[in-house]
Design an enzyme around this catalytic site. Sequence first.
Site, short mmCIF file in Angstrom:
data_model
loop_
_atom_site.label_atom_id
_atom_site.label_comp_id
_atom_site.label_asym_id
_atom_site.label_seq_id
_atom_site.Cartn_x
_atom_site.Cartn_y
_atom_site.Cartn_z
N PRO A 66 0.25 -1.09 -0.14
CA PRO A 66 -0.12 0.05 0.15
C PRO A 66 0.93 1.31 -0.12
O PRO A 66 1.82 1.27 0.72
CB PRO A 66 -1.28 -0.26 1.01
N HIS A 67 0.38 2.41 -0.40
CA HIS A 67 0.74 2.97 -0.82
C HIS A 67 0.47 4.72 -0.79
O HIS A 67 -0.95 4.39 -1.44
CB HIS A 67 2.47 3.73 -1.79
N ALA A 68 0.58 5.97 -0.33
CA ALA A 68 -0.35 7.10 -0.65
C ALA A 68 0.34 7.78 -0.58
O ALA A 68 2.03 8.24 -0.26
CB ALA A 68 -0.80 6.56 0.06
#
Length: 155
Positions: free
Chosen positions: A65-67
Amino acid sequence: MDLSTLLKPAAVKVLTNVTSKKRLFQDLSEIAHSAYGLDAIQTVDALQEREMLGPTGVGHGVALPHARLHGLKSVVGVFLRLEKPLDFDAVDRLPVDLIFALFAPKDSGVEHLKALALVSRTLRNVETCAKLRANSDPAALHAVLTAASGGVQAA
């Protein structure tokens, strides 16, 4: 770039009872807040927003997951090993137990992509993943990750 520049030892944890992706994102956000001072609510929202574009479970029990976040100066990471694998809508439909979350400045371009590629290459290594799954000590997990990425250069 290597993982020691992205990942503080305080951002590596083993969690025993994560029951949902939403709970996982809350845990990731709390750890990111504690280790890097990130706003936990903004972090959860950004992770959920990115996940709606498509699942970040890349297969073989791994999720990335990344943001992108406002106010962040550089790319940082959080690594979790789950005692009990979690359904994550991964591409291979297998539950995940190794999660490496990346948080990048909102306006980062190449650095975010280089970091994502580095983490992806590191966690595609079967031996590295086996070592991570065999350890429950966060310091040992950090050592495995940083040693594994030491010879892997981002493109």
